[in-house]
Design a protein around this motif. Sequence first.
Motif, PDB file in Angstrom:
ATOM      1  N   GLY A 169      -3.121   7.108   0.347  1.00 27.60           N
ATOM      2  CA  GLY A 169      -2.667   8.655   0.137  1.00 27.60           C
ATOM      3  C   GLY A 169      -3.859   9.559   0.414  1.00 27.60           C
ATOM      4  N   LEU A 170      -4.834   9.229   0.180  1.00 28.02           N
ATOM      5  CA  LEU A 170      -6.357   9.787   0.536  1.00 28.02           C
ATOM      6  C   LEU A 170      -7.185   9.507   1.649  1.00 28.02           C
ATOM      7  CD1 LEU A 170      -7.388  10.505  -3.222  1.00 28.02           C
ATOM      8  CD2 LEU A 170      -6.163  11.847  -1.846  1.00 28.02           C
ATOM      9  N   GLU A 171      -7.237   7.882   1.670  1.00 22.79           N
ATOM     10  CA  GLU A 171      -8.038   7.720   2.908  1.00 22.79           C
ATOM     11  C   GLU A 171      -7.523   6.377   3.179  1.00 22.79           C
ATOM     12  OE1 GLU A 171     -11.829   7.285   1.467  1.00 22.79           O
ATOM     13  OE2 GLU A 171     -11.336   5.882  -0.150  1.00 22.79           O
ATOM     14  N   GLU A 172      -8.037   5.796   4.449  1.00 20.73           N
ATOM     15  CA  GLU A 172      -7.748   4.274   4.665  1.00 20.73           C
ATOM     16  C   GLU A 172      -8.499   3.293   3.913  1.00 20.73           C
ATOM     17  OE1 GLU A 172      -8.456   4.372   8.934  1.00 20.73           O
ATOM     18  OE2 GLU A 172      -6.842   5.663   9.466  1.00 20.73           O
ATOM     19  N   VAL A 173      -7.848   2.276   3.668  1.00 22.25           N
ATOM     20  CA  VAL A 173      -8.391   1.264   2.787  1.00 22.25           C
ATOM     21  C   VAL A 173      -7.965   0.024   3.635  1.00 22.25           C
ATOM     22  CG1 VAL A 173      -8.294   2.568   0.941  1.00 22.25           C
ATOM     23  CG2 VAL A 173      -6.368   1.135   1.545  1.00 22.25           C
ATOM     24  N   GLY A 174      -9.136  -1.089   3.022  1.00 21.72           N
ATOM     25  CA  GLY A 174      -8.741  -2.304   3.656  1.00 21.72           C
ATOM     26  C   GLY A 174      -9.174  -2.774   4.928  1.00 21.72           C
ATOM     27  N   HIS A 175      -8.606  -3.843   5.428  1.00 12.82           N
ATOM     28  CA  HIS A 175      -8.935  -4.325   6.877  1.00 12.82           C
ATOM     29  C   HIS A 175      -7.902  -4.018   8.005  1.00 12.82           C
ATOM     30  CE1 HIS A 175     -11.781  -6.927   4.790  1.00 12.82           C
ATOM     31  NE2 HIS A 175     -10.870  -7.273   4.156  1.00 12.82           N
ATOM     32  N   ALA A 176      -8.425  -3.794   9.133  1.00 12.18           N
ATOM     33  CA  ALA A 176      -7.548  -3.445  10.463  1.00 12.18           C
ATOM     34  C   ALA A 176      -6.560  -4.512  10.354  1.00 12.18           C
ATOM     35  CB  ALA A 176      -8.495  -3.574  11.645  1.00 12.18           C
ATOM     36  N   SER A 177      -5.189  -4.331  10.864  1.00 13.46           N
ATOM     37  CA  SER A 177      -3.972  -5.407  11.043  1.00 13.46           C
ATOM     38  C   SER A 177      -4.508  -6.118  12.392  1.00 13.46           C
ATOM     39  CB  SER A 177      -2.913  -4.524  11.136  1.00 13.46           C
ATOM     40  OG  SER A 177      -2.906  -3.762  12.541  1.00 13.46           O
ATOM     41  N   ASN A 178      -3.603  -7.033  12.561  1.00 18.22           N
ATOM     42  CA  ASN A 178      -3.472  -7.634  14.047  1.00 18.22           C
ATOM     43  C   ASN A 178      -3.321  -6.653  14.862  1.00 18.22           C
ATOM     44  OD1 ASN A 178      -1.057  -7.461  12.611  1.00 18.22           O
ATOM     45  ND2 ASN A 178      -0.110  -8.013  14.750  1.00 18.22           N
ATOM     46  N   ILE A 179      -3.699  -6.993  16.288  1.00 13.50           N
ATOM     47  CA  ILE A 179      -3.167  -6.184  17.273  1.00 13.50           C
ATOM     48  C   ILE A 179      -1.924  -6.398  17.927  1.00 13.50           C
ATOM     49  CG2 ILE A 179      -3.939  -5.354  19.752  1.00 13.50           C
ATOM     50  CD1 ILE A 179      -6.942  -5.561  18.770  1.00 13.50           C
ATOM     51  N   SER A 227       0.800  -1.089   0.122  1.00 10.05           N
ATOM     52  CA  SER A 227       0.075  -0.262  -0.032  1.00 10.05           C
ATOM     53  C   SER A 227       0.898   1.339  -0.102  1.00 10.05           C
ATOM     54  CB  SER A 227      -0.967  -0.031   1.176  1.00 10.05           C
ATOM     55  OG  SER A 227      -0.280   0.005   2.485  1.00 10.05           O
ATOM     56  N   PHE A 228       0.387   2.489  -0.413  1.00  7.16           N
ATOM     57  CA  PHE A 228       1.126   3.579  -0.386  1.00  7.16           C
ATOM     58  C   PHE A 228       1.581   4.015   1.131  1.00  7.16           C
ATOM     59  CE2 PHE A 228       1.000   8.371   0.024  1.00  7.16           C
ATOM     60  CZ  PHE A 228       1.833   8.532  -1.108  1.00  7.16           C
ATOM     61  N   GLY A 229       0.792   3.845   1.964  1.00  6.76           N
ATOM     62  CA  GLY A 229       1.333   4.248   3.378  1.00  6.76           C
ATOM     63  C   GLY A 229       0.339   3.496   4.365  1.00  6.76           C
ATOM     64  N   ILE A 230       0.650   3.944   5.666  1.00  8.00           N
ATOM     65  CA  ILE A 230      -0.194   3.289   6.713  1.00  8.00           C
ATOM     66  C   ILE A 230      -0.337   4.157   7.957  1.00  8.00           C
ATOM     67  CG2 ILE A 230       2.021   2.644   8.045  1.00  8.00           C
ATOM     68  CD1 ILE A 230       0.691  -0.308   8.027  1.00  8.00           C
ATOM     69  N   SER A 231      -1.481   3.757   8.504  1.00  3.90           N
ATOM     70  CA  SER A 231      -2.189   4.668   9.454  1.00  3.90           C
ATOM     71  C   SER A 231      -1.893   3.807  10.956  1.00  3.90           C
ATOM     72  CB  SER A 231      -3.721   5.195   9.180  1.00  3.90           C
ATOM     73  OG  SER A 231      -4.021   6.050  10.151  1.00  3.90           O
ATOM     74  N   ILE A 232      -1.477   4.309  11.833  1.00  6.64           N
ATOM     75  CA  ILE A 232      -1.143   3.502  12.999  1.00  6.64           C
ATOM     76  C   ILE A 232      -2.274   4.009  14.358  1.00  6.64           C
ATOM     77  CG2 ILE A 232       0.474   2.935  15.013  1.00  6.64           C
ATOM     78  CD1 ILE A 232       1.186   1.697  12.302  1.00  6.64           C
ATOM     79  N   TYR A 233      -2.798   3.104  15.093  1.00 12.15           N
ATOM     80  CA  TYR A 233      -3.634   3.704  16.106  1.00 12.15           C
ATOM     81  C   TYR A 233      -3.183   2.990  17.349  1.00 12.15           C
ATOM     82  CZ  TYR A 233      -7.042   5.364  12.854  1.00 12.15           C
ATOM     83  OH  TYR A 233      -7.731   5.880  11.821  1.00 12.15           O
ATOM     84  N   TYR A 269      -1.469  -1.644  19.771  1.00 13.60           N
ATOM     85  CA  TYR A 269      -1.411  -1.091  18.421  1.00 13.60           C
ATOM     86  C   TYR A 269      -2.002  -1.578  17.338  1.00 13.60           C
ATOM     87  CZ  TYR A 269       2.372   1.423  20.989  1.00 13.60           C
ATOM     88  OH  TYR A 269       2.847   1.992  21.971  1.00 13.60           O
ATOM     89  N   MET A 270      -2.742  -0.957  16.481  1.00  9.83           N
ATOM     90  CA  MET A 270      -3.415  -1.284  15.197  1.00  9.83           C
ATOM     91  C   MET A 270      -3.173  -0.573  14.054  1.00  9.83           C
ATOM     92  SD  MET A 270      -6.417  -0.739  13.362  1.00  9.83           S
ATOM     93  CE  MET A 270      -7.418   0.364  14.524  1.00  9.83           C
ATOM     94  N   ALA A 271      -3.257  -0.979  12.915  1.00 12.42           N
ATOM     95  CA  ALA A 271      -3.055  -0.345  11.673  1.00 12.42           C
ATOM     96  C   ALA A 271      -3.853  -0.476  10.612  1.00 12.42           C
ATOM     97  CB  ALA A 271      -1.413  -0.524  11.372  1.00 12.42           C
TER      98      ALA A 271
END
Length: 206
Positions: free
Chosen positions: A189-199, A139-145, A182-184
């Motif tokens: 590049g514009l929005e989050e896509v796909g499924h949440a990662s493992n925790i 993917s283009f990038g990753i969003s971390i929570y 943590y979850m990702a």
Amino acid sequence: MKVFAPYLPVPDGNLAIWASTYKEKLGQLGGSLGLTEPEIAEQQTSAQAVIDSINRADLRKVELKEAIAAKEEVRMRQLVSIRNMVVRIKRSPLYTVSMGKELNIISSGQLVDASNLKPVINAIAFPGYVSISVRKQRSFGISIYTRLKGQQEWQHLGLAKSGPVLDDNPLMETDVPEMREYMARCYDGLEEVGHASNIAVAVFGG
């Protein structure tokens, strides 16, 4: 090499406070303990060296985090602009495959189905921060929570083009270790896509 003694704090912040107190009080009590002035001065120099080394390391951590954040922000913003222009170029009636090869804008791999993307992450605690490694699955990038274990709501930690991502947020309570989760999600590049990662879980002690 680590030096172990029951009275020495482990977290850097606490150790710096301890060294400062030791330096000050030894100056006041050293003579009463039979220490010579050179011996007191040598010990105070050692304590100050510990304090200075911790302060330098803390400064480098802040600078590293700021540099990584700035790099990722620039890359994310500018690469989105470039990608949008590439889309425009490829739609032009003047565009040819030969031009695309020269610009290196022709993908040699398979197309990615963004709806099925699921990143994989791992978290490891170090003194002063947690390092989150990521596999973003092309993917283009990753969003971390992040959140503390037992909490329901996730807090957004940030966006990144690549890992590792560093979480150096301080403990909510001094000297009380936290079990951080943590979850990702993948980011196009514009929005989050796909499924949440493992925790991923890490026990952070400060």
